[in-house]
Design a protein around this motif. Structure first.
Motif: not given
Length: 178
Positions: A1-29
């Motif tokens: 399982m990937m350990n994902i950390s997020y950093l927003g510059r001049k923006t806020t990262i919403r939970d919906s994007f975090k969920e999308y990112a986890q789903k999208r990057l899961k293919r690389l595991e």
């Protein structure tokens, strides 16, 4: 399982994007036999959304960055770039990813506060100097899309630097004893 950390510059990262990112990057595991550390940096500049993804696994770094009008599209483009990089270099990387991690030395650079002037040091970075051969260092430099890469040469034990020359070939800097 990937350990994902997020950093927003001049923006806020919403939970919906975090969920999308986890789903999208899961293919690389499937390419990793450990739990890689993933850093996702999202930067907003006007109408542009830049997504930078860095994956660290067993001393190897994979990095991609894309910009578009939508951060999900940018993430999709980065995920495709990373997947292509890994697949294209799978044979060379397999040996490195499956091998035990060599001991890395920490490069110590003293902190310097910037002063005004043309010859001012404005940034200091600290990073592990991993043991590898020249071919692996060139591969790592290309995966990170850098112009140079510092590493500890497995043959000599010395810190070396590979770099991309203007003619497209590569150079190697090695220390010489006085």
């Amino acid at each position: 399982m990937m350990n994902i950390s997020y950093l927003g510059r001049k923006t806020t990262i919403r939970d919906s994007f975090k969920e999308y990112a986890q789903k999208r990057l899961k293919r690389l595991e499937k390419f990793f036999d450990d739990d890689p550390n993933v850093t996702i940096v999202v930067t907003n500049e006007g109408d542009e959304e830049t997504v930078e993804v860095t994956i660290k696994s067993k001393g190897m770094f994979f990095r991609g960055e894309k910009t578009s009008r939508d951060r999900q599209i940018s993430l999709d483009l980065v995920a495709d770039v990373l997947s292509t990089q890994i697949v294209r270099n799978k044979n060379r990387l397999e040996r490195r990813l499956k091998a035990p991690v060599p001991v890395a030395a920490e490069l110590e650079i003293p902190e310097v506060s910037p002063e005004e002037g043309p010859d001012t040091l404005v940034k200091t970075k600290k990073f592990p100097v991993s043991v590898m051969d020249v071919e692996e260092a060139i591969l790592q430099m290309n995966l990170l899309n850098h112009e140079f890469f510092m590493f500890r040469n497995g043959d000599t034990g010395e810190v070396n630097v590979v770099y991309r020359r203007k003619d497209g070939n590569y150079g190697l800097l090695e220390p010489v004893q006085d």
